[in-house]
Design an enzyme around this catalytic site. Structure first.
Site, mmCIF file in Angstrom:
data_model
loop_
_atom_site.group_PDB
_atom_site.id
_atom_site.type_symbol
_atom_site.label_atom_id
_atom_site.label_comp_id
_atom_site.label_asym_id
_atom_site.label_seq_id
_atom_site.Cartn_x
_atom_site.Cartn_y
_atom_site.Cartn_z
ATOM 1 N N GLY A 24 0.820 -1.205 0.000
ATOM 2 C CA GLY A 24 0.000 0.000 0.000
ATOM 3 C C GLY A 24 0.849 1.248 0.000
ATOM 4 O O GLY A 24 2.053 1.210 -0.259
ATOM 5 N N ASN A 25 0.223 2.371 0.295
ATOM 6 C CA ASN A 25 0.934 3.651 0.346
ATOM 7 C C ASN A 25 0.330 4.513 1.446
ATOM 8 O O ASN A 25 -0.621 4.113 2.117
ATOM 9 C CB ASN A 25 0.893 4.348 -1.016
ATOM 10 C CG ASN A 25 -0.519 4.586 -1.506
ATOM 11 O OD1 ASN A 25 -1.273 5.351 -0.917
ATOM 12 N ND2 ASN A 25 -0.892 3.899 -2.595
ATOM 13 N N ARG A 26 0.858 5.716 1.617
ATOM 14 C CA ARG A 26 0.500 6.556 2.755
ATOM 15 C C ARG A 26 -0.673 7.502 2.487
ATOM 16 O O ARG A 26 -1.020 8.310 3.335
ATOM 17 C CB ARG A 26 1.712 7.399 3.187
ATOM 18 C CG ARG A 26 2.890 6.569 3.680
ATOM 19 C CD ARG A 26 4.047 7.500 4.081
ATOM 20 N NE ARG A 26 5.217 6.755 4.501
ATOM 21 C CZ ARG A 26 5.417 6.304 5.736
ATOM 22 N NH1 ARG A 26 4.503 6.530 6.662
ATOM 23 N NH2 ARG A 26 6.505 5.639 6.041
#
Length: 410
Positions: A218-220
């Site tokens: 995933g990412n932030r």
């Protein structure tokens, strides 16, 4: 905030008139009132007579800390039917019933609330709540159109469980979402209705690519910028479809939300909605890669064994796909989150993706992701460049919609 004629000085507490209609959703408005008072607003509650059948006068007085204004003939020397509207910075009506919308649209003044609506010279927001059949009736839709044409903001109701077993559009949006609408109107004033009749698609959040039942890549991205874009577009009159990937935020009031998880799901939802859209804004952080295979059981760590390798495959480029399709009359907006060589990388991406506008911003520690503020440069395919200084994400959203509206009109 610029005070209106006859209103309080800019340094005073913002004066809000909270009109309450006679609907079961009035109980939700108690929470909206609490948010107003706890954030420093001076609130006068003006319920209709029948609204007091749902929530009584003592409750409104206790939560607002002020006497409740209910009747035209109370305190006649102070001319309340004129003064309350004249001195307000915002009139917010929730729940706005079908009857109340009809009376407001036709300029009736048969109680204190409708008198207040006629004398208000500040922004007016209606948050309708009623059964689906009442909301979709041509008479109600005509009344809503009339109010919007006069400059009032009418928030589309949410879809969900209604009174009894009924489900559908007509539910009052959550108090937190309504408060965000009010806060935005007070901060920026009544927004232009330059997106009236337009359908826009906004993507938000960050996609997750599953490795096994418990892990993902995933990412932030928090979705804050995409949600600000959706809220602002709705306030400017657009019909908004928000494709939300893994966002822990309340649904924006008056916005249709499509929940997705992975990049492939986001692609399907965006391309489907984009077929009928005037503008598409890709604010979501879409994963470039996903695992080549999904492990149906949790990947175990085994003593003495080396870490497993994960083969990745490339995800479809949704923004490039949108840009490559014939989209005459449709405005495509992309986002570029860069860590270095921000403008150079942004210009290269703009040329590569085929979009009309590209919002380029620097990301990293304490920048952009998860923060309420943002700074960016909006690059245009026509060679234009607009710098947006650091400020609330709603401010950047306004600039984006200004540029989109100009291109739609052009």
């Amino acid at each position: 905030m610029t005070p209106h004629d006859g209103g309080p000085a800019a340094s005073a507490r913002p004066r809000v008139v909270l009109g309450v209609g006679a609907g079961i959703a009035a109980y939700k408005v108690c929470e909206l009132l609490r948010r107003f008072t706890e954030s420093g607003h001076d609130v006068t509650v003006v319920p209709t007579a029948d609204a007091l059948r749902f929530v009584g006068e003592p409750t409104w007085a206790a939560l607002s800390g002020r006497p409740v204004a209910t009747r035209v003939w109370d305190g006649v020397a102070d001319v309340p039917h004129v003064r309350i509207g004249q001195t307000a910075d915002l009139v917010f009506v929730a729940p706005a019933t079908a009857d109340l919308l009809a009376r407001a649209a036709h300029g009736l003044a048969d109680d204190l609330l409708t008198n207040t609506l006629l004398t208000a010279r500040c922004p007016v927001v209606f948050a309708p709540a009623m059964h689906t059949e009442m909301w979709e009736h041509p008479a109600t839709q005509a009344n809503v159109a009339t109010l919007r044409a006069r400059g009032s903001i009418v928030v589309d109701p949410a879809s969900g469980r209604l009174t009894g077993k009924d489900t559908g559009p007509g539910r009052l949006p959550d108090p937190e979402a309504l408060f965000e609408v009010a806060r935005g109107v007070l901060a920026r004033g009544a927004l232009p209705r330059d997106l009236d009749g337009r359908h826009v698609v906004v993507s938000a959040g960050g996609t997750r690519e599953a490795l096994d039942p418990v892990r993902f890549l995933g990412n932030r991205s928090s979705g804050l910028q995409g949600y600000a874009l959706a809220r602002t577009a709705a306030a400017r009159g657009a019909r908004v479809t928000l494709v939300a990937a893994n966002v822990a935020l309340p649904d924006p009031a008056g916005v249709r939300v499509v929940v997705v998880e992975s990049a492939l799901q986001l692609r399907e939802a965006v391309l489907s909605a984009a077929d009928r859209a005037d503008a598409v804004v890709m604010a979501a952080a879409v994963a470039d890669f996903r695992p080549a295979g999904y492990r149906p059981s949790k990947i175990k760590k085994r003593d003495g064994a080396s870490a497993p390798s994960i083969e990745l495959v490339q995800n479809p480029d949704v923004l490039a796909e949108l840009g490559a399709r014939p989209h005459a009359g449709q405005v495509i907006v992309g986002f570029a989150a860069e860590t270095d060589d921000v403008l150079a990388n942004g210009r290269a991406k703009l040329a590569r993706k085929g979009c009309d506008l590209l919002v380029v911003n620097q990301v990293g520690a304490d920048l952009a992701f998860g923060r309420p503020d943002n700074a960016a440069v909006v690059l245009g395919a026509d060679g234009s460049s607009v710098e947006v200084p650091r400020g609330p994400k709603e401010a950047l959203a306004d600039v984006v919609w200004d540029l989109v509206a100009a291109r739609l009109d052009g």
